[in-house]
Design a protein around this motif. Sequence first.
Motif, short mmCIF file in Angstrom:
data_model
loop_
_atom_site.label_atom_id
_atom_site.label_comp_id
_atom_site.label_asym_id
_atom_site.label_seq_id
_atom_site.Cartn_x
_atom_site.Cartn_y
_atom_site.Cartn_z
N GLY A 1 0.61 -1.32 -0.16
CA GLY A 1 -0.02 0.04 0.00
C GLY A 1 0.86 1.27 -0.08
O GLY A 1 2.03 1.37 -0.52
N GLN A 2 0.39 2.24 0.78
CA GLN A 2 1.04 3.72 0.74
C GLN A 2 2.41 3.45 1.03
O GLN A 2 3.12 4.27 1.10
N ASN A 3 2.74 2.46 2.05
CA ASN A 3 4.19 2.31 2.37
C ASN A 3 5.18 2.15 1.36
O ASN A 3 6.43 2.76 1.70
N PHE B 1 5.76 4.33 -0.69
CA PHE B 1 6.27 5.76 -1.06
C PHE B 1 7.45 5.87 -0.04
O PHE B 1 8.47 6.13 -0.29
N MET C 1 5.70 10.56 2.91
CA MET C 1 4.33 10.90 3.29
C MET C 1 4.21 12.08 4.31
O MET C 1 3.18 12.57 5.01
N GLU D 1 -5.26 6.82 3.87
CA GLU D 1 -3.60 6.95 3.79
C GLU D 1 -3.07 5.82 4.50
O GLU D 1 -1.54 5.65 4.35
N ASP E 1 -3.78 2.54 4.36
CA ASP E 1 -4.18 1.60 3.70
C ASP E 1 -5.48 0.77 4.17
O ASP E 1 -5.64 -0.44 3.88
N MET F 1 2.39 -4.18 5.50
CA MET F 1 2.51 -3.01 4.58
C MET F 1 1.54 -3.19 3.43
O MET F 1 1.38 -2.52 2.25
N THR F 2 0.62 -4.36 3.48
CA THR F 2 -0.28 -4.52 2.56
C THR F 2 -1.26 -3.41 2.06
O THR F 2 -1.44 -2.93 3.06
N GLY F 3 -1.61 -3.25 1.00
CA GLY F 3 -2.34 -2.22 0.66
C GLY F 3 -4.01 -2.43 0.35
O GLY F 3 -4.40 -3.41 1.04
N GLN F 4 -4.63 -2.04 -0.44
CA GLN F 4 -6.03 -1.93 -0.54
C GLN F 4 -6.28 -3.59 -0.73
O GLN F 4 -7.52 -4.05 -0.42
N ASP G 1 7.46 1.25 9.19
CA ASP G 1 6.89 2.51 9.40
C ASP G 1 5.35 2.64 8.88
O ASP G 1 5.00 3.56 8.59
N THR G 2 4.85 1.37 8.46
CA THR G 2 3.81 1.26 7.99
C THR G 2 2.59 1.52 9.05
O THR G 2 2.84 1.39 10.18
#
Lengths: 299, 436
Positions: free
Chosen positions: A229-231, A233, B1, B42, B44, B224-227, B253-254
């Motif tokens: 995901g956003q990590n 970045f 971010m 933001e 995730d 850290m996985t996203g959507q 830092d997720t």
Amino acid sequence: MGLFSKLKEALKKTKNSLAAKLTDLFSRNKLGDEFYEDLEEILISSDVSVLTAEEIVEEIKERAIGEKCRDKEYVISLLKEALYDKLTAAEPLEIETPAVLMVVGVNGVGKTTTIGKLANLFVKDDFTVTVAAADTFRAAASEQLSVWGDRAGVRVVKHAEGADPSAVVYDAVRSVKAKETDILIIDTAGRLHVKANLMEELKKMDRVVNREYPEANFYKLIVLDASTGQNAFNQVAAFKDDVGLDGIILTKLDGTAKGGFVISLCGELEVPVCYVGTGEKIDDIEVFDAEEFVDGLFE
Amino acid sequence: MAQFASLSEKLNHIFSKLTKRGRLTELEIKTAMREVRVALLEADVNLKVAKDFINTVSEKAVGQEILKSLNPTQQVIKIVNEELIALMGSSNAKLEVAPKPPTVIMMCGLQGAGKTTFCGKLAMYLKKQGKKPLLVACDVYRPAAITQLKVVGEKVGAEVFEKGQGNPVRIAKEGVKHAEKFGFDTVIVDTAGRLQIDETLMRELEDIKAEISPTEILLTVDAMTGQIAVDVADTFNKRLEVTGLILTKLDGDTRGGATLSIKAVTGKPVKFCGTGEKLGDMEPFYPDRMASRILGMGDVLTLIEKAESAITEEQAKKLEKKMRENAFTLEDYLVQFDAMKKMGGIKDVLSMMPGAGKMKLGDADIDESKIEKTKAIIRSMTPKERRDPNIINFSRKNRIAKGSGTTVQDINRLLKQFEQTKQMMKRMKNNKMFRF
């Protein structure tokens, strides 16, 4: 199979969802604030960063309003254009030999597998290739790389588990210089970008290559898992800060994950995507093409 | 971010126009919740999950009286935070034990989620509890996966059952038989990473499950996985009825919004978290900490908790008094360093501070070997010097340098640092940030 057919096939799942969402959006809404809000959310749900999604939507909205356009088809073309612009914001990577490719990234993104595929790709293009097993931390990482080395038919330089990764790099550089090998690919241990000591270790490897092999073209490539995901970045920003990055390799695109974060990355951090991984087989790698990528999302 | 304003800043901005206090109105909630939704995205959290969540929370929030002690921003964050915690469930998810040994634990998940490493951690955890675990190598696809499990097994002193690149279903079955025969009480089955849309490999997992009837089926998910986390968890759960979730790579830092997604879609408890590369780096799941992490408010709770156990109450009171009187000395500095060390090193502490993850520790990074040096310098000072560093002149500096094996420059640096710390504490005191 055509050059991009595999990527297209892989992106079909991606496109299914993004395209389906857009179709649904266009059938439901008039072009209004709500439409643009929803569009922004659709982009975010493909893991595009909120900031980039806002930017893109704002840009499209302004243009559509400026041109007094109420045509949805036209809005789609604007969106495509905007995505393409973001993806091509960074100069594409061109590898010139003699080359050293240092492959970095967080744990479990597929670095070792990708290196196997890359080595094979270069061998098929008639380059001589050596890979260095500088992941001396993860259990059996060098064995894994050796299997890939055999498959691709390239030499693997390795030390024992727990050895100093910089020493592996040093030996590998000496060896490729002596043998005049075209390309050296360095596999590094997965490391979370927030771990200062591990980033120092990486910087040391970076220094060894610069010092011992200044005549080579040195490229640093980060591997990103499409399901992240956003990590992503933070990952790219941190690795870029510490060792510099010349390109992104996006892996696991054969899943349903969209890897939409690359749209933000290319735009905001100016690192180009250069390769994509589309499966577990040795041929499942392709040169990234922004136009194909964007088209694939909408077809 | 780093460019994003924090959620509380955004909410403060929204509510800044609100002059009179009272109940939260529908319009205010709607505006505020849009920001909460952005914060969740933001982090995730899946779009659909975020929307559902916002709807529930909004209903609860409208009309709520703003508590006297809170401003509207804090009130909204409080409601959101409480709902998040409630949704993420309990922190005390224990491993189920089979009535008749061995207890069979089957791991599953995408490629690179950290299954093999976690198998090792779990084996170590069980061994510490006096159990006798057997690791079974069913990842026959990834090159050297078996070797990796064997190395991990050796490190924790657990036996590994493997049959090379054979049929994973049969290996699993034989592994359990092996455990029965040789008195292992727990079997941990490592399976190959696979995409949830890979029909062949998903069916293989179903076959393994049917063959060995596991007590626990643990889905390993990268924090850290996203959507996509929703689809992954949903598919694995539908096909295998997982019994619990494992979150890995939480030491990055997720913001970890995937946790909320997978929890919402499966309803299954998060049983453990992976928090590092060493085999001992495994922790229980704390929903409250996860909530503040997702909202981007840092893991303040963990920090406070750790600080509490490292500094005794008495020390804390003394320190607070000294700060109030601005009488912080080098002796206190020394106590602080020791406490920091107990808290797991400065880097650990910094990484849990809100925003510290984002600003990247490079800036705030403190070399722990330098701390040893600092301690040596302070220990080479006389009590009088420690209380009043102003009297440390050149000749005293020379003496201290000799005594601590350092240089005068080192001592100057330390004195400067100490002065800065004092200044910082003064500011913190005014901000009421420092509450040891």
